[in-house]
Design a protein around this motif. Structure first.
Motif, PDB file in Angstrom:
ATOM      1  N   ILE A  69      -6.963  33.984 -19.455  1.00 29.50           N
ATOM      2  CA  ILE A  69      -8.183  34.546 -18.830  1.00 29.50           C
ATOM      3  C   ILE A  69      -9.059  34.944 -19.961  1.00 29.50           C
ATOM      4  N   ALA A  70      -8.694  35.712 -20.883  1.00 31.89           N
ATOM      5  CA  ALA A  70      -9.690  36.119 -22.030  1.00 31.89           C
ATOM      6  C   ALA A  70      -9.857  34.759 -22.866  1.00 31.89           C
ATOM      7  N   GLN A  71      -9.178  34.142 -23.155  1.00 31.51           N
ATOM      8  CA  GLN A  71      -9.498  32.786 -23.874  1.00 31.51           C
ATOM      9  C   GLN A  71     -10.451  31.862 -23.335  1.00 31.51           C
ATOM     10  N   ARG A  72     -10.630  31.876 -21.881  1.00 29.94           N
ATOM     11  CA  ARG A  72     -11.331  31.079 -21.142  1.00 29.94           C
ATOM     12  C   ARG A  72     -12.859  31.778 -21.250  1.00 29.94           C
ATOM     13  N   PHE A  81     -17.222  34.366 -16.753  1.00 31.26           N
ATOM     14  CA  PHE A  81     -17.260  35.691 -15.977  1.00 31.26           C
ATOM     15  C   PHE A  81     -17.579  35.232 -14.474  1.00 31.26           C
ATOM     16  N   ASP A  82     -18.241  34.294 -14.148  1.00 34.04           N
ATOM     17  CA  ASP A  82     -18.323  33.990 -12.770  1.00 34.04           C
ATOM     18  C   ASP A  82     -17.351  33.750 -12.178  1.00 34.04           C
ATOM     19  N   TYR A  83     -16.216  33.245 -12.687  1.00 40.29           N
ATOM     20  CA  TYR A  83     -15.030  32.739 -12.229  1.00 40.29           C
ATOM     21  C   TYR A  83     -13.532  33.165 -12.541  1.00 40.29           C
ATOM     22  N   TRP A  84     -13.650  34.390 -13.432  1.00 38.11           N
ATOM     23  CA  TRP A  84     -12.530  34.957 -13.819  1.00 38.11           C
ATOM     24  C   TRP A  84     -11.600  35.621 -12.857  1.00 38.11           C
ATOM     25  N   LYS A  85     -12.551  36.125 -11.812  1.00 39.83           N
ATOM     26  CA  LYS A  85     -11.787  36.848 -10.735  1.00 39.83           C
ATOM     27  C   LYS A  85     -10.846  36.033  -9.770  1.00 39.83           C
ATOM     28  N   GLU A 112     -14.900  45.643 -13.301  1.00 35.51           N
ATOM     29  CA  GLU A 112     -14.450  45.132 -12.089  1.00 35.51           C
ATOM     30  C   GLU A 112     -13.101  45.214 -12.018  1.00 35.51           C
ATOM     31  N   VAL A 113     -12.467  45.187 -10.579  1.00 30.76           N
ATOM     32  CA  VAL A 113     -10.811  45.360 -10.803  1.00 30.76           C
ATOM     33  C   VAL A 113     -10.423  44.508  -9.546  1.00 30.76           C
ATOM     34  N   ASP A 571      -9.751  23.586  -7.765  1.00 28.49           N
ATOM     35  CA  ASP A 571     -10.736  24.579  -6.992  1.00 28.49           C
ATOM     36  C   ASP A 571     -11.636  25.319  -8.000  1.00 28.49           C
ATOM     37  N   ASN A 572     -11.584  24.931  -9.294  1.00 26.24           N
ATOM     38  CA  ASN A 572     -12.137  25.857 -10.296  1.00 26.24           C
ATOM     39  C   ASN A 572     -13.082  25.060 -10.831  1.00 26.24           C
ATOM     40  N   LYS A 573     -14.811  25.226 -10.438  1.00 22.20           N
ATOM     41  CA  LYS A 573     -15.523  24.095 -11.117  1.00 22.20           C
ATOM     42  C   LYS A 573     -15.702  24.231 -12.516  1.00 22.20           C
ATOM     43  N   LEU A 574     -15.350  25.194 -12.973  1.00 22.27           N
ATOM     44  CA  LEU A 574     -15.604  25.300 -14.616  1.00 22.27           C
ATOM     45  C   LEU A 574     -14.528  24.136 -15.104  1.00 22.27           C
ATOM     46  N   ASN A 575     -13.335  24.136 -14.723  1.00 24.72           N
ATOM     47  CA  ASN A 575     -12.473  23.181 -15.014  1.00 24.72           C
ATOM     48  C   ASN A 575     -12.596  21.742 -14.715  1.00 24.72           C
ATOM     49  N   ILE A 576     -13.517  21.425 -13.641  1.00 25.20           N
ATOM     50  CA  ILE A 576     -13.969  20.333 -13.325  1.00 25.20           C
ATOM     51  C   ILE A 576     -15.093  19.675 -14.236  1.00 25.20           C
ATOM     52  N   ILE A 577     -16.030  20.671 -14.746  1.00 27.91           N
ATOM     53  CA  ILE A 577     -16.809  20.344 -15.690  1.00 27.91           C
ATOM     54  C   ILE A 577     -16.185  20.013 -17.031  1.00 27.91           C
ATOM     55  N   ILE A 578     -15.258  20.734 -17.541  1.00 28.61           N
ATOM     56  CA  ILE A 578     -14.670  20.521 -18.768  1.00 28.61           C
ATOM     57  C   ILE A 578     -14.165  19.268 -18.823  1.00 28.61           C
TER      58      ILE A 578
END
Length: 688
Positions: A69-72, A81-85, A112-113, A571-578
């Motif tokens: 998560i930190a690496q992403r 940050f919009d997707y890490w949760k 956040e928690v 289901d992760n938009k950032l993964n799709i973009i990358i």
């Protein structure tokens, strides 16, 4: 007949057969007692070392999930940050040791928690007020190192380890992704295979947070206790104390007791062996003569049966062969005589093309049978020689296939020829016999195939001045029963014989081919299944390899990757973009779906060549989606894509129908290799 009286030698042998096992048992007992402490020490050290590695790997696996998560976040310079949760929610489901995930900003405040409801008490907490916590957190974060706390009482209740993974981007420390972890359940699962041992683990402060098999009641001898430190982060002062020992406090005494019982059993067994040897010696002389006589009689009887069977089979085969040959010779001969009579009684019919064609056809059949008989006789008499000429095996294949293509296509069969070589090599050898071998086996395939196809595959490889060739002729004909495969090359044996024979011919083609292959120093393999078809594979080697020429191809190589319809399911938009950006660099454009259900629906309206399938998704996971898509589109290439790298997940992905399994982040080199393997088209060759 009386039993011979035991001799002094029998008593002596019985004593030896008792003493030798007894001495072996005593020696082993002494060795075991001497080696027992060392064996137990080695056992505890080996078991402890392996267990410690497993426990440490379990912790590292959970720490790695937070590191991902930190690496992403770092790779996207904060955009993630919009997707890490969302990823944190998945980690909580996948990693049973993970109790919560939180983000602590660079000021030490928990922003956040996840999950929130159970941990509301810590949201907004300023850890600068925690003397035991903030200094280690800040120092390790600025040093870009992972920090693992001691076994800690939590503000929101309960106990846990706090694991801080620092986040850096724009050249600054932005805070940490922190997870609360309790490894008790995972450690219990690992310990379930260590039922004979007790384990305790303490943190750096000496607090015991894990105990298996009641360590305090286990054996206490330091010689049989494995101790080590599990160093879990860069700070060498922060480590866990790992101790493993035998759960049974009387393990040494119990092991010695087993050795004593084994010694007693060994002595009794030695005594039994001595008695058996004595009884055996008494009966041996009485049975020796009878056994020898019986053995000789069995050998004679077996040889007689074999010779009888050989003679009977030879008589039956010759009778069947002569009957068949008589029929095969009389059939064209009767036709020739009958047509000649008709032409004599009616001179006008002498000019009829049909009668001339029938005369030629039946004359060729008769001539072919006579030639086969003469060739077979010549081969079996050893008078057939080998004539060496310069020729190209590829050209012979071209000639044979061209000559037989019309006959194959007239039967409504498909003729497939695959020449797997680019060079036109020349060798020295018997061209005529080589051509006859291929022609006879191809004619055999044509004769016994009524529907489907016949495939001829030719390959060769060079070794020095020798050329090794392999020719496969495969058909979809009647096949060969398993009990007759070993006899199809025999002279007087036919697969289809008797008065109900359906196929014409003298049945000498395979026998001649087999003899010719042996004469040329090669071999033939036969694979067949009755009702499905047969495959004959001929292996030959020729000397004098020379004059290589390239065979010209009818078309050029296509581009590495043809245009493809691609679908990305995640289901992760950032993964799709990358991933879509990566595919654009390869010249590929893609559609996307946010879960497995949407992917199935898209495949119902559009045919895709390639699908990237995430595994963990809402509504329908990647495994179920793959199974549903493969039911309707079995040819689509599905590549699994997940951060879950366990062998269980990979195995389940492949079983669901995925063609391969990629892990996040994607290895670009591996991806390109897979795409080339699946979609790069081979160069086309001119059909022969």
């Amino acid at each position: 007949m009386t039993t011979p009286k035991p001799s002094l030698r029998s008593y002596w042998l019985a004593g030896v057969f008792f003493l030798i096992p007894a001495l072996i048992c005593l020696t082993l007992y002494s060795y075991f007692k001497k080696q027992l402490p060392e064996r137990l020490t080695n056992q505890i050290q080996l078991s402890g070392s392996l267990a410690a590695q497993d426990f440490k790997r379990t912790v590292e696996k959970n720490v790695q999930s937070l590191r991902d998560i930190a690496q992403r976040i770092e790779e996207t310079e904060g955009l993630y940050f919009d997707y890490w949760k969302d990823d944190a929610q998945r980690l909580l489901i996948q990693n049973e040791s993970l109790e919560f995930v939180e983000f602590i900003n660079n000021n030490g405040i928990i922003e956040e928690v996840v999950p929130l409801n159970e941990n509301k008490a810590v949201k907004g907490l300023d850890i600068k007020n925690l003397d035991w916590r903030y200094e280690d957190w800040r120092n390790m974060g600025n040093a870009h190192k992972i920090n693992i706390s001691q076994w800690t009482s939590l503000t929101q209740g309960g106990f846990s380890f706090l694991i801080d993974v620092p986040v850096f981007y724009n050249g600054e420390f932005q805070g940490t992704i922190t997870g609360g972890m309790d490894f008790n359940d995972e450690f219990n699962r690992l310990s379930s295979y260590l039922g004979d041992y007790s384990i305790k683990i303490e943190d750096e402060q000496g607090t015991r947070f894990y105990d298996f098999n009641n360590y305090d009641l286990a054996q206490k001898d330091p010689e049989y206790i494995f101790e080590t430190n599990l160093v879990l982060d860069a700070d060498q002062n922060e480590s866990w104390s790992f101790n493993l020992t035998f759960a049974n406090p009387d393990v040494v005494a119990d092991s010695s007791r087993v050795a004593n019982y084994a010694l007693i059993c060994g002595i009794f067994l030695s005594l039994a062996i001595g008695l058996l040897k004595f009884l055996h010696s008494k009966s041996r002389r009485a049975t020796r003569i009878a056994l020898e006589a019986n053995q000789n009689l069995m050998i004679l009887n077996r040889e007689f049966q074999q010779q009888t069977e050989i003679a009977q089979n030879a008589v039956e085969a010759k009778a069947s062969f002569l009957s068949n040959m008589s029929h095969e010779i009389r059939t064209p001969l009767n036709a020739i005589v009958g047509i000649a009579d008709l032409m004599e009684t009616d001179p006008e019919k002498a000019e009829d093309p049909r009668y001339k064609a029938l005369l030629r056809e039946n004359s060729r059949k008769l001539l072919g049978l006579i030639n086969d008989l003469l060739r077979m006789d010549k081969l079996e008499s050893g008078s057939s020689g080998i004539y060496s000429v310069e020729f190209s095996p590829v050209s012979v294949i071209a000639n044979v296939t061209s000559f037989n293509r019309k006959a194959i296509e007239e039967k409504g069969l498909k003729f497939i020829v695959d020449v797997q070589t680019k060079a036109k090599n020349y060798v020295n050898g018997d061209r005529s016999k080589f051509e006859q071998i291929i022609g006879n086996i191809l004619l055999n395939a044509i004769k016994f195939t009524q529907s489907g196809n016949i495939t001829l595959t030719y390959s060769e490889h060079e070794q020095g001045e020798q050329l090794y060739v392999a020719i496969s002729i495969k058909d979809t004909g009647i096949g060969i029963p398993k009990d007759k495969i070993d006899t199809i090359f025999d002279r007087f044996t036919q697969l289809d014989s008797g008065i109900r024979k359906k196929h014409s011919g003298g049945g000498l083609g395979l026998a001649i081919s087999g003899k010719l292959v042996q004469l040329l120093g090669g071999n033939i393999e036969v694979m067949s299944e009755e009702g499905t078809g047969s495959e004959f594979i001929i292996h030959l080697a020729f000397n004098g390899l020379h004059k290589k020429e390239e065979i010209h191809l009818s078309s050029k190589l296509l581009a590495d990757l043809p245009p493809l319809d691609v679908l990305i399911v995640d289901d992760n938009k950032l993964n799709i973009i990358i991933l879509s950006e990566l595919l654009k660099r390869l010249g590929l454009h893609s559609d996307s779906a946010k879960n497995g259900l949407e992917a199935v629906q898209k495949c119902q309206t559009k045919t895709y060549d390639l699908i990237f399938m995430d595994v963990h998704m809402p509504e329908m996971d990647g495994f179920e989606a793959t199974r549903k898509i493969k039911e309707d589109h079995p040819d689509v290439v599905v590549l699994g894509l997940s951060a879950d790298t366990t062998s269980l997940s990979i195995s389940e992905g492949l079983e669901s129908g995925m063609d391969n399994y990629l892990t996040k982040p994607i290895d670009k080199t591996k991806l390109l290799a897979i795409l080339r393997e699946k979609f790069q088209k081979p160069p086309s060759r001119t059909a022969i």
